[in-house]
Design an enzyme around this catalytic site. Structure first.
Site, short mmCIF file in Angstrom:
data_model
loop_
_atom_site.label_atom_id
_atom_site.label_comp_id
_atom_site.label_asym_id
_atom_site.label_seq_id
_atom_site.Cartn_x
_atom_site.Cartn_y
_atom_site.Cartn_z
N LYS A 29 6.41 -26.45 -55.69
CA LYS A 29 5.27 -27.35 -55.77
C LYS A 29 3.95 -26.58 -55.77
O LYS A 29 3.03 -26.90 -56.53
CB LYS A 29 5.30 -28.35 -54.60
N ARG A 34 -0.86 -25.08 -59.06
CA ARG A 34 -1.78 -24.02 -59.49
C ARG A 34 -1.67 -23.73 -60.98
O ARG A 34 -2.67 -23.41 -61.62
CB ARG A 34 -1.52 -22.76 -58.65
N SER A 176 -4.89 -21.26 -43.51
CA SER A 176 -4.69 -22.36 -44.46
C SER A 176 -4.79 -21.85 -45.89
O SER A 176 -5.87 -21.45 -46.33
CB SER A 176 -5.72 -23.47 -44.24
N ASP A 329 5.88 -25.84 -43.64
CA ASP A 329 6.50 -27.08 -44.12
C ASP A 329 7.97 -27.21 -43.71
O ASP A 329 8.56 -28.28 -43.88
CB ASP A 329 6.41 -27.17 -45.64
N LYS A 356 -0.42 -32.98 -41.02
CA LYS A 356 0.31 -33.04 -42.30
C LYS A 356 0.39 -34.51 -42.73
O LYS A 356 -0.38 -35.36 -42.30
CB LYS A 356 1.69 -32.40 -42.14
#
Length: 446
Positions: A29, A34, A176, A329, A356
């Site tokens: 993903k 991107r 991040s 994740d 999240k």
């Protein structure tokens, strides 16, 4: 997409026969988002193969169309993007709706911030609850303007990009990749050098792909775990082909299921093995998991391999906080693995899970508790008491969170009693075909 009584998709997973077979999970993903964004900012035609065709990524593709790029699907996972060049976005005549995708929304905010256009960003009820201030603060420093936003700088946000973007040096307050990427994307249109300093190295796909498209990016160590990323602004990005590897975050679910269901032997093809994304694999190996990398190779700057996974007896471990960025994740499904391990597993430094798609820390703890597993949260740490087994039998509230839903269904495949989820509809945001993939390996989900 909204989760209502009419669209709820409850599912139940039951104890499975051994999982056996070879599968390729959907494309990564992060790379897919991107590829669409940088293809739209490049000059020429970019071809993408293996694109994740989940709702999150498709929302980013639609946003690129509304910003002036040509984006077209030419076959399964195959897309072409005719870009507009750095700074070339046009003002969209409709709201940019990102559905459930925090990554797409935040990265596109960065790309828009460097262009003299105004765009409205919005999403579903879940995304509207997620914080945007951490993204907007550096973008404002670079010359963008938040024309209007919901309370707490949440969506919907009306963002006016900078007419004359300002390069900055920015130290991210928390690790991040989304903040880093937004600043770098905004910095493409700024003169001089834009610098991002991170105290903990986060996934580096933006830096890698910027280089792939012709940008001048320098990455240097910063402190014991961090990095300093320098981008030379105002490059002419040139269209480049992108092959999207299989998503390690999606591979995590059949991988953990294969570890937990006795007798399983599964091969996961073409999985990205970028070390900034494989914290889960490292942790599971420390727990005793049989995970073997075969056919190791690189494509488009990214490392990938086929992973052979066999059922394993796991033991509890302590997972250090500094590993969190490399597996942020994957903690829900790691917690499921920890429930079946023998001994205590301590996962430290999970503050980021609270913001999240759901409060993922609380939702993960609830997932375990409702299925008879002892779990405590102490500050930002989660402690799971593994007994080598899990009773199961619970109904898990997914809170519109795809990873909670998939983790719960994995748990049901190895538990003593079935595990149900109240809504699996949101799985399609990141792993379309999840249920079919798992059934193809022998899973009982329905």
């Amino acid at each position: 997409m909204s989760s209502t009584a009419a669209t709820l998709l409850p599912l139940t997973a039951r104890g499975a026969r051994p999982l056996v077979g070879r599968v390729r999970v959907p494309g990564d993903k992060s790379i897919s988002h991107r590829a669409l964004i940088l293809g739209a900012l490049a000059v020429g035609r970019t071809t993408v193969t293996g694109l994740l065709e989940g709702e999150d990524v498709l929302a980013t593709g639609e946003a690129m169309r509304r910003l002036g790029a040509s984006v077209a699907r030419t076959g399964p996972g195959a897309w072409v993007i005719d870009g507009v060049g750095v700074g070339g976005f046009k003002a969209p005549d409709q709201t940019l709706d990102f559905g459930n995708s925090g990554t797409g929304c935040r990265l596109v905010m960065g790309a828009v911030a460097g262009c003299p256009v105004t765009a409205t960003f919005d999403g579903d009820a879940s995304l509207r609850r997620r914080p945007m201030r951490r993204i907007l603060e550096p973008l404002v420093r670079m010359g963008a303007t938040v024309v209007q936003a919901a309370e707490g700088d949440r969506l919907p946000v009306w963002l006016a990009g900078a007419r004359d973007p300002i390069p900055i040096e920015y130290a991210t307050p928390v690790p991040s990749a989304q903040v880093k990427s937004a600043v770098l994307l905004a910095g493409l249109a700024a003169p001089g050098q834009t610098v991002v300093i991170e105290s903990e190295a986060t996934r580096d796909h933006t830096e890698t792909m910027l280089t792939h498209f012709g940008a001048d990016v320098r990455v240097e160590p910063q402190g014991p775990h961090g990095r300093r990323i320098t981008l030379v602004g105002q490059p002419e990005l040139t269209a480049a082909p992108v092959t999207v590897p299989a998503d390690p975050s999606s591979a995590a679910f059949p991988l953990v299921a294969a570890l937990l269901v006795p007798g399983s032997d599964v091969v996961l093809a073409d999985v990205m093995t970028n070390p900034l994304r494989t914290g889960l694999f490292t942790t599971l190996r420390e727990m005793g998991a049989a995970i073997e990398e075969v056919a190791v190779r690189r494509d488009g700057g990214e490392a990938m391999a086929d992973l052979r996974v066999r059922a394993s007896d796991l033991v509890g471990v302590e997972v250090p906080a500094e590993r969190a960025p490399a597996m942020i994740d994957e903690y829900p499904v790691l917690a499921v693995a920890a429930a079946f391990a023998r001994g205590t597993t301590v996962m430290r430094g999970l503050k980021e899970l609270r913001v999240k798609e759901s409060d993922r820390l609380a939702a993960t703890a609830d997932l375990l508790r409702v299925n008879g597993v002892s779990v405590t949260i102490e500050g930002d740490d989660m402690i799971v008491e593994g007994r080598g087994r899990a009773p199961g039998g619970g109904l898990v509230a997914t809170h519109m969170d795809h990873r909670i839903a998939m983790s719960a269904l994995v748990m049901g495949l190895a538990s003593e009693a079935p595990v149900a989820v109240d809504d699996a509809a949101f799985i399609a945001t990141s792993f379309p075909g999840f249920v079919e993939t798992m059934r193809g390996l022998g899973a009982d989900i329905g």
